[in-house]
Design an enzyme around this catalytic site. Structure first.
Site, PDB file in Angstrom:
ATOM      1  N   GLY A 201      23.319  30.552 -22.920  1.00 54.88           N
ATOM      2  CA  GLY A 201      23.214  31.828 -23.612  1.00 54.88           C
ATOM      3  C   GLY A 201      24.519  32.590 -23.538  1.00 54.88           C
ATOM      4  O   GLY A 201      25.511  32.120 -22.970  1.00 54.88           O
ATOM      5  N   PRO A 204      26.209  39.076 -22.999  1.00 54.95           N
ATOM      6  CA  PRO A 204      25.451  40.315 -23.156  1.00 54.95           C
ATOM      7  C   PRO A 204      23.940  40.144 -22.994  1.00 54.95           C
ATOM      8  O   PRO A 204      23.250  41.107 -22.657  1.00 54.95           O
ATOM      9  CB  PRO A 204      25.810  40.750 -24.584  1.00 54.95           C
ATOM     10  CG  PRO A 204      27.151  40.152 -24.835  1.00 54.95           C
ATOM     11  CD  PRO A 204      27.118  38.828 -24.141  1.00 54.95           C
ATOM     12  N   VAL A 206      22.010  36.773 -21.649  1.00 60.81           N
ATOM     13  CA  VAL A 206      21.647  36.007 -20.461  1.00 60.81           C
ATOM     14  C   VAL A 206      22.455  36.452 -19.246  1.00 60.81           C
ATOM     15  O   VAL A 206      21.906  36.648 -18.153  1.00 60.81           O
ATOM     16  CB  VAL A 206      21.811  34.499 -20.726  1.00 60.81           C
ATOM     17  CG1 VAL A 206      21.646  33.705 -19.440  1.00 60.81           C
ATOM     18  CG2 VAL A 206      20.796  34.035 -21.760  1.00 60.81           C
ATOM     19  N   GLU A 245      36.200  35.983  -9.842  1.00 56.22           N
ATOM     20  CA  GLU A 245      37.519  35.390 -10.032  1.00 56.22           C
ATOM     21  C   GLU A 245      37.882  35.667 -11.483  1.00 56.22           C
ATOM     22  O   GLU A 245      37.269  35.124 -12.402  1.00 56.22           O
ATOM     23  CB  GLU A 245      37.484  33.891  -9.714  1.00 56.22           C
ATOM     24  CG  GLU A 245      38.867  33.298  -9.521  1.00 56.22           C
ATOM     25  CD  GLU A 245      39.418  32.695 -10.786  1.00 56.22           C
ATOM     26  OE1 GLU A 245      40.296  33.339 -11.427  1.00 56.22           O
ATOM     27  OE2 GLU A 245      38.979  31.608 -11.151  1.00 56.22           O
ATOM     28  N   CYS A 279      43.762  30.721 -15.583  1.00 60.48           N
ATOM     29  CA  CYS A 279      43.933  32.089 -15.086  1.00 60.48           C
ATOM     30  C   CYS A 279      45.121  32.218 -14.157  1.00 60.48           C
ATOM     31  O   CYS A 279      45.718  33.299 -14.047  1.00 60.48           O
ATOM     32  CB  CYS A 279      42.657  32.561 -14.398  1.00 60.48           C
ATOM     33  SG  CYS A 279      42.057  31.407 -13.144  1.00 60.48           S
TER      34      CYS A 279
END
Length: 479
Positions: A201, A204, A206, A245, A279
């Site tokens: 999902g 916003p 799930v 994270e 990241c």
């Protein structure tokens, strides 16, 4: 065409409460490669209740039972390794070599690390007459991204299992196939019903339902800083633990005495790995102003050698970025760099000339960048490197720390003491000296807007454990 329309709840594959589907797009072709169901609040509640029902029993399992379970997962994963790699290549565009030997391989790497840590992990310590006990925190919500999908699933699921926690996982709906295969692996490995549950999902719906659910004790989230703030806000009314994270804009400081051929080539390659979708990528290369011309020459030559193309083709270094939305964001940020006056050393807007379809981005390098430019401030999450000149060590450190992020840092020098001195002044959760690799037993995480809490190794266990002091656990010794 993959049709993966069920969720894994309480040890079974079940249909969603409210039928709703999403097409999954292959970023290399822009064509539909599969469909998944999208969950609702009702699906989340079913999964959480399964995790709640299994929680007490699994928390009471022995260390040996959990060791055996992790080993079983490793054994089953080994049989399906290439299948997982194939899914990752298809859903998020990782070239085959990266998909097999880095992306898919990160799963068993972290499961194996958790197994080794679990063997001797101190769940109970005696301090005088007091016992300090670490217990499973309870049902956990795990929300993972698309960029290193199986990696982020494994670094949450493995320590959660080792700690005795039950869980509900929501993988990214953009790259969901590997997570479904992972659920099949866990099922075959014998994970007890209700211990691991999976709902597909969006965030916003799930994600928000999971992070705000009153029966969830802890949320582990990896993704953007913006989404991480939303998760924390949803979790706050329940006073849940939230481990995050988040994003990064990591500086790569090349000191004046470094081997510039090695350091610059390594920095460019590290920035472009996984098409820049990491990241902790070293996206800001800080170099002595007096060496800028040499750095530009080396970096431009390295970028020219990067082969961009179909992830299935041999010799391809860089596949597409994950989606049309991500592609457009990167294009807009490259254009912002041009408009703000950064010097375009290589790449630029648009697809590489030989590619007509797919979300491909040119390997792009800006040089003579100032740290107040948009390309130096925002996490681009694509193959875009900024080269920023500095005049002395103090300025390099100031520029490196002048960011809202603090995930990782990089330092290159032929003098290890100098590199250590600079590393000690970086406000980041991690620092790589002279290209040192990550360590699966060392904590992974960041300062500032890059998140809180740590993953990997023993530190990753602590996020899934509550600490209890039992006073008078031992009888007082006679004086």
């Amino acid at each position: 065409m993959r049709e993966m329309l069920q969720f894994y709840i309480d040890g079974q594959w079940v249909d969603p409460v409210i039928p709703s589907t999403l097409d999954v797009i292959n970023p290399a072709t822009e064509e539909v490669c599969g469909r998944i169901s999208m969950g609702s609040e009702a699906d989340v509640d079913k999964a959480v209740q399964a995790a709640v029902a299994a929680s007490a029993g699994f928390a009471a399992s022995s260390r040996q039972e959990r060791l055996d379970l992790l080993q079983s997962i490793l054994d089953v994963f080994a049989k399906r390794h290439d299948e997982v790699a194939e899914a990752i290549m298809e859903e998020m565009g990782a070239p085959w070599k990266l998909a097999k030997f880095a992306q898919a391989a990160s799963g068993p790497q972290h499961i194996g690390a958790a197994l080794k840590v679990l063997r001797d992990f101190p769940f109970e310590e005696i301090h005088g007459t007091t016992a300090v006990v670490k217990e499973a925190i309870g049902p956990c919500a795990l929300i993972t991204p698309w960029n290193w999908p199986i990696n982020q699933i494994a670094v949450k699921v493995a320590p959660a299992l080792a700690a005795g926690c039950t869980m509900v996982l929501k993988p990214s709906e953009i790259a969901p196939f590997d997570a479904i295969l992972f659920a099949e692996i866990l099922h075959e490995a014998g994970v007890p019903a209700g211990v691991f549950n999976l709902i597909n999902g969006d965030g916003p719906t799930v994600g928000a339902s999971m992070s705000s659910h009153p029966d969830i004790a802890m949320v582990s989230f990896t993704g953007s800083t913006r989404a991480g703030v939303a998760v924390a806000q949803n979790a706050a009314p329940g006073v849940k633990r939230v481990s995050q994270e988040l994003g990064g804009k990591s500086a790569n400081i090349i000191l004046d005495d470094a081997d510039f051929e090695r350091a610059v080539n390594g920095g460019v390659s590290a920035c472009f790995e996984n098409t820049g979708q990491s990241c902790n990528a070293p996206t800001r290369m800080l170099v002595p102003r007096s060496r800028l011309d040499d750095v530009n020459r080396i970096a431009a030559a390295r970028a020219a050698g990067v082969v961009v193309g179909d992830p299935r083709e041999k010799g391809v270094h860089m596949g597409p970025v994950v989606s049309a939305v991500q592609w457009q964001k990167i294009q807009d940020l490259i254009q912002a760099g041009i408009d703000e006056g950064a010097t375009l050393l290589s790449g630029g807007t648009g697809r590489p000339d030989h590619l007509e379809r797919g979300y491909y981005v040119k390997p792009t390098i800006f040089t003579d960048v100032s740290n107040d430019m948009t390309v130096a401030r925002e996490e681009i999450f694509g193959p875009v490197l900024c080269i920023i000149p500095y005049d002395d060590e103090a300025e390099a450190i100031r520029i490196a720390n002048d960011t809202p992020y603090g995930l990782s840092g990089y330092v290159s020098s032929s003098n290890l003491d100098w590199a250590r001195k600079v590393a000690a002044q970086l406000r980041t959760g991690m620092v790589h000296i002279n290209g040192a690799s990550l360590d699966a037993f060392a904590p992974f995480g960041g300062f500032k807007h890059s998140g809180n809490g740590r993953e990997w190794g023993a530190h990753g266990f602590d996020e899934f454990l509550e600490v209890k002091s039992v006073f008078g656990f031992e009888a007082k010794k006679a004086s």
